[in-house]
Write a protein that holds these residues in place. Structure first.
Motif, PDB file in Angstrom:
ATOM      1  N   ALA A  11       0.478  -1.162  -0.042  1.00 57.28           N
ATOM      2  CA  ALA A  11      -0.386  -0.386   0.037  1.00 57.28           C
ATOM      3  C   ALA A  11       0.922   1.355   0.194  1.00 57.28           C
ATOM      4  O   ALA A  11       0.449   1.846  -0.711  1.00 57.28           O
ATOM      5  N   THR A  12       2.246   1.060   0.803  1.00 58.18           N
ATOM      6  CA  THR A  12       2.926   2.091   0.280  1.00 58.18           C
ATOM      7  C   THR A  12       4.094   2.208  -0.908  1.00 58.18           C
ATOM      8  O   THR A  12       4.103   3.793  -1.262  1.00 58.18           O
ATOM      9  N   ILE A  13       5.153   0.955  -1.032  1.00 55.83           N
ATOM     10  CA  ILE A  13       4.992   1.608  -2.435  1.00 55.83           C
ATOM     11  C   ILE A  13       5.279   1.058  -3.533  1.00 55.83           C
ATOM     12  O   ILE A  13       5.581   0.570  -5.126  1.00 55.83           O
ATOM     13  N   ILE A  36       7.036   3.997  -7.036  1.00 54.69           N
ATOM     14  CA  ILE A  36       7.513   4.052  -5.510  1.00 54.69           C
ATOM     15  C   ILE A  36       7.030   5.219  -4.296  1.00 54.69           C
ATOM     16  O   ILE A  36       6.813   5.097  -2.665  1.00 54.69           O
ATOM     17  N   GLY A  37       7.768   6.513  -4.504  1.00 53.20           N
ATOM     18  CA  GLY A  37       7.376   7.286  -3.777  1.00 53.20           C
ATOM     19  C   GLY A  37       5.696   8.181  -3.476  1.00 53.20           C
ATOM     20  O   GLY A  37       5.433   9.160  -3.052  1.00 53.20           O
ATOM     21  N   THR A  38       5.171   7.307  -4.544  1.00 61.62           N
ATOM     22  CA  THR A  38       3.757   8.124  -3.634  1.00 61.62           C
ATOM     23  C   THR A  38       2.582   7.294  -3.106  1.00 61.62           C
ATOM     24  O   THR A  38       2.647   6.573  -2.294  1.00 61.62           O
ATOM     25  N   ALA A  39       2.498   8.585  -2.312  1.00 61.73           N
ATOM     26  CA  ALA A  39       1.675   8.043  -0.865  1.00 61.73           C
ATOM     27  C   ALA A  39      -0.325   7.582  -1.825  1.00 61.73           C
ATOM     28  O   ALA A  39      -0.751   8.121  -2.652  1.00 61.73           O
ATOM     29  N   GLY A  40       0.065   6.743  -0.814  1.00 60.12           N
ATOM     30  CA  GLY A  40      -1.652   6.157  -0.804  1.00 60.12           C
ATOM     31  C   GLY A  40      -2.837   6.834  -1.079  1.00 60.12           C
ATOM     32  O   GLY A  40      -4.157   6.380   0.198  1.00 60.12           O
TER      33      GLY A  40
END
Ligand code: ASP
Length: 443
Positions: free
Chosen positions: A311-313, A354-358
Motif C-alpha cells: 500500500a506504500t510502495i 514507489i514515492g506516491t503515497a496511497g
C-alpha cells in the motif's frame, strides 16, 4: 449465514451503483451542492473510520505475524520475494501502458479545436502546476528514511515504511528473547490485533452507506464535458488497467501462486469496491488485509508484511497511468517519445510510483517527475487534471489488487497458504466475504 454474507457483500455494490445514480441525478437536477454539503461527510466519516485502524492494525499484526514465522531467515526470503514481485509488476504495468499508448495514439489526431480547448483549459490550472516538485526521489534517501529517529513520530505521522521497519524489528527481537518473557507481550498484541480486526468488521457494516456517499459526491461534482474531450486518453488508461489486471495478475496467480483466478477476484472484491470509492490504497488497507487473510487463506505473517508495504510502495495502476499520461501529452504537444525516452519513462515512473503515497490524487502530483524526465511540458498536467479523479479511482483498484496478488503469490511459494480460512476465522462474522471463498480448497 452464507446468505447474509452474500447479502452484505452485494450491499456494497448496490451502495456504489445507487450512489452513482444519485450523484448523476444531483448533477442534472442541480442539487450537487446539497450532496457535497450533507452526503459527502458520511463518506468522509467512513474513510476516516477505516483510516483510524491502519496504524494499530499494521503494528500489531506485523509484530504478531513476525513472531509466528518459523525462523528469522524466512523473513528475509519473504522480503526479497515481495520487493522483486512489486518492482517487476510495476515495470510490466508501465510497459503495458506504453504499448497501448503507442498502439492507440490517444494524443495524436485530435481535432484542432479540441486541442486548442484543452491547451486553454490547462492555462487556468497553472497555479496548481507551479506548485509541483519535479525532483526525482533519491533511492538512498528512501532507504535511509525507512529507519525512524523516533517511532512515536512515525506512528503519529502514519509513516508506513518506518512503522513496518520498527514492527519487524520488535517481532524479531521478541523471537530472540526467552519465550517466557516474550509470550505475554505477544499475547497482548495478539489480543490488540483481534480487537482491531473486530473493529474492521463493525466498520464494514456501514460500508454500503459510506460507498454510496463517496460515489454520489464524486459523480455530482464531476465535469462530464471534459471527459468527452479526453475520452480516448481515459479509455487507453482504463484499457491498460484492465489488461494488466486480467493478464499480468491472472498469469501471476495461476503460474506463480497456483491459485484460482475467479476465486481470487471474488475474495478481493470488497477491498476493490472500497478502493474504487475512496481512491486511497492506504485507507483501504484494513479491508485488504481482511480480505486476503480471511478469504484467500494467506497467513497474517505474510499478509501483514506484504500488504502494508504494497500500500506504500506498490502502485501498478498509478505507474501505468503515469506512462499513458506522459505518452498522451507528448503526442498532444507533437513531440513523440523515442524508445530511449520511453525507457526513461519506465525507470522514472517506477520510482515515482514507489514515492506516491496511497492517498487520493498523488499519482498526478508525482507525474510531474516523469514528465520532467521525459522532457514533456509540465503544463500538460493542467490538461488531464479534469478527469483525474475518475482515473484515480480505477488505478487505486489496480494498486490494491496488485498488493493482494503479491500476498497470495508469496504465501503460496512459501507453502504457507491455507486452502480454506482457518476455522476460528471462518466462524467469525465476516460481513464482507463471498461465501464460496470461505470454503474453497481449490485456491
Ligand atoms: N490514489 C492512489 C492510491 O491511493 C494513488 C494515486 O495514484 O494517486 O493508490
Amino acid at each position: 449465514m452464507p446468505a447474509r454474507r452474500l447479502q452484505s457483500h452485494t450491499k456494497i455494490l448496490l451502495g456504489l451503483l445507487s450512489g452513482a445514480a444519485f450523484g448523476l441525478l444531483a448533477s442534472y437536477l442541480g442539487f450537487s451542492g446539497f450532496v457535497l454539503a450533507y452526503i459527502k461527510p458520511i463518506g468522509t466519516a467512513f474513510v476516516r473510520l477505516i483510516g483510524m485502524v491502519v496504524v494499530p492494525l499494521v503494528f500489531a499484526s506485523l509484530l504478531v505475524g513476525t513472531t509466528s514465522l518459523k525462523d528469522i531467515r524466512s523473513l528475509g526470503r519473504i522480503g526479497i520475494k515481495t520487493i522483486v514481485f512489486y518492482i517487476a509488476t510495476t515495470a510490466l504495468a508501465i510497459s503495458v501502458g506504453l504499448a497501448l499508448a503507442n498502439l492507440m495514439q490517444p494524443g495524436a489526431g485530435l481535432p484542432p479545436e479540441t486541442k486548442q480547448k484543452l491547451i486553454e483549459s490547462a492555462a487556468a490550472k497553472q497555479d496548481y502546476v507551479a506548485g509541483l516538485t519535479v525532483e526525482r526521489p533519491s533511492i538512498t534517501d528512501l532507504l535511509v528514511n525507512i529507519i525512524p529517529t523516533n517511532p512515536i513520530r512515525s506512528f503519529a505521522e502514519a509513516n508506513m515504511l518506518q512503522i513496518i521497519f520498527f514492527s519487524l524489528l520488535c517481532g524479531v527481537c521478541l523471537m530472540l528473547i526467552p519465550p517466557a518473557r516474550s509470550r505475554p507481550v505477544i499475547a497482548f498484541f495478539a489480543a490488540i490485533n483481534e480487537m482491531i480486526v473486530k473493529m474492521v468488521h463493525l466498520i464494514m457494516q456501514i460500508a454500503p452507506y459510506g460507498v454510496f456517499a463517496l460515489i454520489a459526491a464524486v459523480v455530482a461534482d464531476f465535469g462530464f464535458g471534459i471527459l468527452v474531450m479526453l475520452l480516448k486518453y481515459s479509455m487507453v488508461v482504463l484499457l491498460g488497467l484492465l489488461v494488466h489486471m486480467l493478464v499480468v495478475y491472472s498469469a501471476s496467480l495461476k503460474i506463480l501462486g497456483k491459485a484460482g483466478v475467479a476465486r481470487f477476484f471474488r475474495g478481493i472484491r470488497p477491498a476493490q469496491l472500497v478502493a474504487f470509492s475512496s481512491s486511497s490504497s492506504a485507507a483501504t488497507l484494513p479491508v485488504t488485509i481482511e480480505c486476503v487473510t480471511e478469504n484467500l487463506g494467506v497467513p497474517s505473517s505474510v499478509g501483514s508484511f506484504t500488504l502494508p508495504l504494497g500500500a506504500t510502495i506498490n502502485m501498478d495502476g498509478t505507474a501505468l497511468y503515469q506512462g499513458v499520461a506522459t505518452m498522451f501529452l507528448a503526442q498532444l504537444y507533437g513531440m513523440p517519445l523515442d524508445f530511449g525516452q520511453q525507457l526513461t519513462v519506465v525507470l522514472t515512473a517506477t520510482l515515482a510510483s514507489i514515492g506516491t503515497a496511497g492517498v487520493p490524487g498523488v499519482g498526478i502530483v508525482m507525474l510531474a517527475i516523469v514528465l520532467n524526465a521525459a522532457g514533456v511540458p509540465l503544463q500538460g498536467i493542467g490538461i488531464i487534471l479534469g478527469v483525474d479523479r475518475i482515473l484515480d479511482m480505477c488505478r487505486t483498484v489496480v494498486n490494491v489488487t496488485g498488493d493482494a496478488v503479491c500476498a497470495v503469490v508469496v504465501a503460496s511459494t512459501e507453502g504457507q497458504r491455507a486452502g480454506a480460512a482457518a476455522p476460528e476465522l471462518a466462524n467469525r462474522e465476516l460481513q464482507t466475504a463471498a461465501p464460496e471463498v470461505q470454503t474453497s480448497d481449490e485456491l
